[in-house]
Scaffold this motif. Structure first.
Motif, PDB file in Angstrom:
ATOM      1  N   GLY A 125       3.095   4.929   4.490  1.00  0.00           N
ATOM      2  CA  GLY A 125       2.892   3.502   4.193  1.00  0.00           C
ATOM      3  C   GLY A 125       2.061   3.206   2.911  1.00  0.00           C
ATOM      4  O   GLY A 125       1.733   2.221   2.806  1.00  0.00           O
ATOM      5  N   VAL A 126       2.148   4.275   2.240  1.00  0.00           N
ATOM      6  CA  VAL A 126       1.182   3.957   0.734  1.00  0.00           C
ATOM      7  C   VAL A 126       2.158   4.338  -0.181  1.00  0.00           C
ATOM      8  O   VAL A 126       2.434   5.523  -0.499  1.00  0.00           O
ATOM      9  CB  VAL A 126      -0.006   5.062   0.897  1.00  0.00           C
ATOM     10  CG1 VAL A 126      -0.890   4.690  -0.558  1.00  0.00           C
ATOM     11  CG2 VAL A 126      -0.854   5.015   1.789  1.00  0.00           C
ATOM     12  N   GLY A 127       2.642   3.378  -1.045  1.00  0.00           N
ATOM     13  CA  GLY A 127       3.616   3.537  -2.002  1.00  0.00           C
ATOM     14  C   GLY A 127       3.299   2.596  -3.254  1.00  0.00           C
ATOM     15  O   GLY A 127       2.512   1.870  -3.314  1.00  0.00           O
ATOM     16  N   GLY A 128       4.383   2.747  -3.922  1.00  0.00           N
ATOM     17  CA  GLY A 128       4.504   1.618  -5.313  1.00  0.00           C
ATOM     18  C   GLY A 128       3.636   2.173  -6.540  1.00  0.00           C
ATOM     19  O   GLY A 128       3.108   3.403  -6.350  1.00  0.00           O
ATOM     20  N   ASP A 129       3.450   1.366  -7.564  1.00  0.00           N
ATOM     21  CA  ASP A 129       2.658   1.848  -8.579  1.00  0.00           C
ATOM     22  C   ASP A 129       1.211   2.058  -8.493  1.00  0.00           C
ATOM     23  O   ASP A 129       0.632   2.927  -9.220  1.00  0.00           O
ATOM     24  CB  ASP A 129       2.689   0.709  -9.674  1.00  0.00           C
ATOM     25  CG  ASP A 129       4.075   0.572 -10.133  1.00  0.00           C
ATOM     26  OD1 ASP A 129       5.138   1.591  -9.955  1.00  0.00           O
ATOM     27  OD2 ASP A 129       4.560  -0.379 -10.903  1.00  0.00           O
ATOM     28  N   ALA A 130       0.767   1.411  -7.578  1.00  0.00           N
ATOM     29  CA  ALA A 130      -0.821   1.355  -7.013  1.00  0.00           C
ATOM     30  C   ALA A 130      -1.092   2.890  -6.571  1.00  0.00           C
ATOM     31  O   ALA A 130      -1.805   3.714  -6.926  1.00  0.00           O
ATOM     32  CB  ALA A 130      -1.178   0.445  -5.946  1.00  0.00           C
ATOM     33  N   ALA A 131      -0.160   3.341  -5.743  1.00  0.00           N
ATOM     34  CA  ALA A 131      -0.357   4.542  -5.027  1.00  0.00           C
ATOM     35  C   ALA A 131      -0.023   5.729  -6.161  1.00  0.00           C
ATOM     36  O   ALA A 131      -0.710   6.583  -5.972  1.00  0.00           O
ATOM     37  CB  ALA A 131       0.779   4.921  -3.962  1.00  0.00           C
ATOM     38  N   ALA A 132       0.793   5.732  -6.869  1.00  0.00           N
ATOM     39  CA  ALA A 132       1.204   6.808  -8.070  1.00  0.00           C
ATOM     40  C   ALA A 132      -0.347   6.513  -8.850  1.00  0.00           C
ATOM     41  O   ALA A 132      -0.609   7.975  -9.136  1.00  0.00           O
ATOM     42  CB  ALA A 132       2.194   6.203  -9.035  1.00  0.00           C
TER      43      ALA A 132
END
Length: 293
Positions: free
Chosen positions: A165-172
């Protein structure tokens, strides 16, 4: 933890050790890659715990789980663990103690632990977990059976985080700031952490925002924050090295600033009287000066 593919090999090796587990065991790795999760699984197996709760959350008379307090593990806490291991087991037939971030032991604590490793009580098992095993006393390391957790590819980490459940640009970006460590990123995201990089860009372009940024981040752990910043600076330095025309004075300035961050991080770890907001603002102003170059 079972769905973290990079832990499968470590878990298989841990399982193989159960039949002949030594008194002292050191689970090490890059830090934040599931080292503590392997220790937790070992403790569950050694004590025969049922249910789905991690060992670290179970109140069991034959288990102790020790973590740093204010960034340090002191001698009194280690002495309490040693005394615990010397007691007669009450339920499981054995005593198990885990020390997380064992490299945070101060010298007195490490020396006290060494005596227990040299003269272990019967049916006692001590599991050390460290993301920086080189900071442990060599004599402590040499008296433990080592089991290392290895890092995985960035793509594998991002895929696992997305499943958590941790994704997207912020996760990267958080993956970059936490050195790729997936469990550290998952924990940070659950605590509401946001990427530092966009704010550093703003502070570099407009130094007046330094005070505002320092104030907005003052509640965060300074050592953790500076560690993330340091990884960003290291990444920028590698980019400069990759483009020879960009090296020279700019690269030297980045290296010097990395040294400032490292010294401040060490101070934040061990000096509890440090004024964190002032330290952060000072570094942000230095960063803004570096950015203008």
């Amino acid at each position: 933890m079972n769905d973290a593919p990079w832990l499968q090999d470590a878990m298989q090796r841990a399982e193989a050790l159960l039949a002949r587990l030594p008194h002292g065991m050191l689970i090490d790795g890059p830090g934040g890659w599931g080292e503590a999760q392997v220790a937790d699984a070992l403790a569950v197996r050694l004590l025969g715990l049922g249910g789905d709760r991690p060992a670290s959350e179970v109140a069991h008379p034959d288990l102790r789980w020790l973590e740093p307090v204010d960034g340090t593990i002191r001698i009194d806490a280690v002495r309490a663990v040693i005394e615990f291991l010397q007691q007669t087991p009450r339920l499981a037939g054995r005593k198990v103690a885990a020390i997380i971030d064992a490299e945070r032991m101060n010298l007195n604590a490490a020396n006290a632990l060494l005596k227990s490793l040299e003269e272990p009580p019967a049916e006692s098992f001590l599991i050390l977990v460290s993301g920086a095993p080189e900071r442990l006393l060599p004599t402590v390391r040499s008296r433990c059976q080592r089991l290392s957790v290895h890092a995985a590819a960035r793509e594998e980490v991002l895929a696992w985080l997305a499943g958590e459940g941790v994704g997207g640009d912020a996760a990267a970006q958080l993956v970059t700031e936490y050195g790729g460590a997936p469990f550290a990123v998952r924990e940070a995201a659950a605590a509401g952490a946001t990427p530092l990089w966009p704010e550093l860009v703003a502070a570099g372009r407009e130094p007046a925002t330094a005070t505002r940024l320092a104030d907005s981040r003052k509640a965060e752990d300074l050592a953790d924050l500076l560690g993330r910043w340091l990884r960003i600076v290291h990444g920028l330095a590698r980019q400069r090295l990759g483009g020879k025309a960009e090296s020279g004075a700019g690269l030297n300035a980045l290296v010097d600033f990395a040294g400032e961050l490292e010294r401040a991080r060490e101070a934040a770890l061990f000096n509890k009287g440090l004024s964190r907001p002032l330290q952060l603002e000072r570094l942000l102003l230095l960063w803004a000066e570096l950015w203008r170059r």
